[in-house]
Write a protein that holds these residues in place. Sequence first.
Motif, PDB file in Angstrom:
ATOM      1  N   VAL A   2      62.158  -7.920  93.065  1.00 47.46           N
ATOM      2  CA  VAL A   2      61.629  -8.545  91.861  1.00 47.46           C
ATOM      3  C   VAL A   2      62.807  -8.887  90.959  1.00 47.46           C
ATOM      4  CG1 VAL A   2      60.070  -8.347  89.910  1.00 47.46           C
ATOM      5  CG2 VAL A   2      59.561  -7.107  92.035  1.00 47.46           C
ATOM      6  N   GLN A   3      62.921 -10.134  90.605  1.00 49.98           N
ATOM      7  CA  GLN A   3      63.932 -10.536  89.620  1.00 49.98           C
ATOM      8  C   GLN A   3      63.277 -10.667  88.258  1.00 49.98           C
ATOM      9  OE1 GLN A   3      64.026 -12.401  92.817  1.00 49.98           O
ATOM     10  NE2 GLN A   3      65.422 -10.725  93.314  1.00 49.98           N
ATOM     11  N   LEU A   4      63.964 -10.169  87.251  1.00 53.30           N
ATOM     12  CA  LEU A   4      63.439 -10.152  85.888  1.00 53.30           C
ATOM     13  C   LEU A   4      64.479 -10.760  84.952  1.00 53.30           C
ATOM     14  CD1 LEU A   4      62.186  -6.457  85.963  1.00 53.30           C
ATOM     15  CD2 LEU A   4      60.767  -8.497  86.229  1.00 53.30           C
ATOM     16  N   VAL A   5      64.041 -11.667  84.099  1.00 56.49           N
ATOM     17  CA  VAL A   5      64.945 -12.298  83.148  1.00 56.49           C
ATOM     18  C   VAL A   5      64.347 -12.191  81.751  1.00 56.49           C
ATOM     19  CG1 VAL A   5      66.131 -14.415  82.473  1.00 56.49           C
ATOM     20  CG2 VAL A   5      65.788 -13.889  84.908  1.00 56.49           C
ATOM     21  N   GLU A   6      65.064 -11.510  80.872  1.00 46.03           N
ATOM     22  CA  GLU A   6      64.600 -11.335  79.491  1.00 46.03           C
ATOM     23  C   GLU A   6      65.168 -12.427  78.593  1.00 46.03           C
ATOM     24  OE1 GLU A   6      65.728  -6.984  80.764  1.00 46.03           O
ATOM     25  OE2 GLU A   6      66.634  -8.968  80.900  1.00 46.03           O
ATOM     26  N   SER A   7      64.462 -12.667  77.512  1.00 46.18           N
ATOM     27  CA  SER A   7      64.951 -13.553  76.461  1.00 46.18           C
ATOM     28  C   SER A   7      64.282 -13.166  75.148  1.00 46.18           C
ATOM     29  CB  SER A   7      64.670 -15.020  76.793  1.00 46.18           C
ATOM     30  OG  SER A   7      63.283 -15.241  76.928  1.00 46.18           O
ATOM     31  N   GLY A   8      64.859 -13.648  74.050  1.00 43.16           N
ATOM     32  CA  GLY A   8      64.217 -13.461  72.761  1.00 43.16           C
ATOM     33  C   GLY A   8      64.846 -12.450  71.846  1.00 43.16           C
ATOM     34  N   GLY A   9      65.871 -11.765  72.275  1.00 41.14           N
ATOM     35  CA  GLY A   9      66.517 -10.819  71.383  1.00 41.14           C
ATOM     36  C   GLY A   9      67.298 -11.520  70.293  1.00 41.14           C
ATOM     37  N   GLY A  10      67.819 -10.734  69.369  1.00 33.50           N
ATOM     38  CA  GLY A  10      68.611 -11.316  68.289  1.00 33.50           C
ATOM     39  C   GLY A  10      68.761 -10.377  67.132  1.00 33.50           C
ATOM     40  N   LEU A  11      69.189 -10.940  66.021  1.00 35.24           N
ATOM     41  CA  LEU A  11      69.410 -10.188  64.790  1.00 35.24           C
ATOM     42  C   LEU A  11      68.298 -10.510  63.805  1.00 35.24           C
ATOM     43  CD1 LEU A  11      71.215  -8.488  62.871  1.00 35.24           C
ATOM     44  CD2 LEU A  11      72.416 -10.620  62.324  1.00 35.24           C
ATOM     45  N   VAL A  12      67.716  -9.483  63.234  1.00 32.68           N
ATOM     46  CA  VAL A  12      66.626  -9.669  62.280  1.00 32.68           C
ATOM     47  C   VAL A  12      66.745  -8.616  61.191  1.00 32.68           C
ATOM     48  CG1 VAL A  12      65.027  -8.190  63.570  1.00 32.68           C
ATOM     49  CG2 VAL A  12      64.132 -10.006  62.103  1.00 32.68           C
ATOM     50  N   GLU A  13      66.263  -8.942  60.007  1.00 29.69           N
ATOM     51  CA  GLU A  13      66.265  -7.974  58.917  1.00 29.69           C
ATOM     52  C   GLU A  13      65.111  -6.977  59.081  1.00 29.69           C
ATOM     53  OE1 GLU A  13      68.239 -10.667  55.338  1.00 29.69           O
ATOM     54  OE2 GLU A  13      66.147 -10.021  55.210  1.00 29.69           O
ATOM     55  N   ALA A  14      65.285  -5.823  58.513  1.00 27.83           N
ATOM     56  CA  ALA A  14      64.227  -4.820  58.534  1.00 27.83           C
ATOM     57  C   ALA A  14      62.938  -5.414  57.964  1.00 27.83           C
ATOM     58  CB  ALA A  14      64.651  -3.593  57.742  1.00 27.83           C
ATOM     59  N   GLY A  15      61.826  -5.104  58.638  1.00 27.05           N
ATOM     60  CA  GLY A  15      60.552  -5.665  58.230  1.00 27.05           C
ATOM     61  C   GLY A  15      60.200  -6.954  58.942  1.00 27.05           C
ATOM     62  N   GLY A  16      61.158  -7.520  59.641  1.00 23.56           N
ATOM     63  CA  GLY A  16      60.959  -8.775  60.334  1.00 23.56           C
ATOM     64  C   GLY A  16      60.317  -8.599  61.699  1.00 23.56           C
ATOM     65  N   SER A  17      60.214  -9.715  62.413  1.00 25.76           N
ATOM     66  CA  SER A  17      59.550  -9.724  63.709  1.00 25.76           C
ATOM     67  C   SER A  17      60.401 -10.440  64.745  1.00 25.76           C
ATOM     68  CB  SER A  17      58.195 -10.444  63.598  1.00 25.76           C
ATOM     69  OG  SER A  17      57.335  -9.786  62.707  1.00 25.76           O
ATOM     70  N   LEU A  18      60.217 -10.032  65.988  1.00 29.93           N
ATOM     71  CA  LEU A  18      60.823 -10.706  67.131  1.00 29.93           C
ATOM     72  C   LEU A  18      59.843 -10.651  68.284  1.00 29.93           C
ATOM     73  CD1 LEU A  18      64.546  -9.449  67.341  1.00 29.93           C
ATOM     74  CD2 LEU A  18      63.784 -11.780  66.876  1.00 29.93           C
ATOM     75  N   ARG A  19      59.961 -11.615  69.179  1.00 31.34           N
ATOM     76  CA  ARG A  19      59.151 -11.621  70.382  1.00 31.34           C
ATOM     77  C   ARG A  19      60.079 -11.699  71.598  1.00 31.34           C
ATOM     78  NH1 ARG A  19      55.468 -16.385  72.886  1.00 31.34           N
ATOM     79  NH2 ARG A  19      53.833 -15.171  73.824  1.00 31.34           N
TER      80      ARG A  19
END
Length: 116
Positions: A2-19
């Motif tokens: 199984v190959q898995l590729v992630e995306s969507g990380g980054g820098l965000v301020e506290a209280g913020g959101s990421l997917r």
Amino acid sequence: QVQLVESGGGLVEAGGSLRLSCAASRSIFSLNAMGWYRQAPGKQRELVARITSIGMTNYADSVKGRFTISRDNGGIMVYLEMNSLKPEDTAVYYCHARTRDWNQYWGQGTQVTVSS
């Protein structure tokens, strides 16, 4: 395999959101489960959230009510919606897959940094 590729990380301020997104080379319906783990500097890798092939989910206590794991209808994509992020959520997040014969596979990881 199984190959898995992630995306969507980054820098965000506290209280913020990421997917975060994970694209798998096989559908979750042919696997046992997929999930997200994270590893902060100097700490052990820990389970964040998991979803099984039949849709059951479980979460680490530290993220309950803030994070949501989901999958697309085809079972190829798994997502981690992260809300109300805290500095202690800062880590490298890894997509994980477990086959029905309990083999495990990992993505390359994506960095999530939450600033205070």
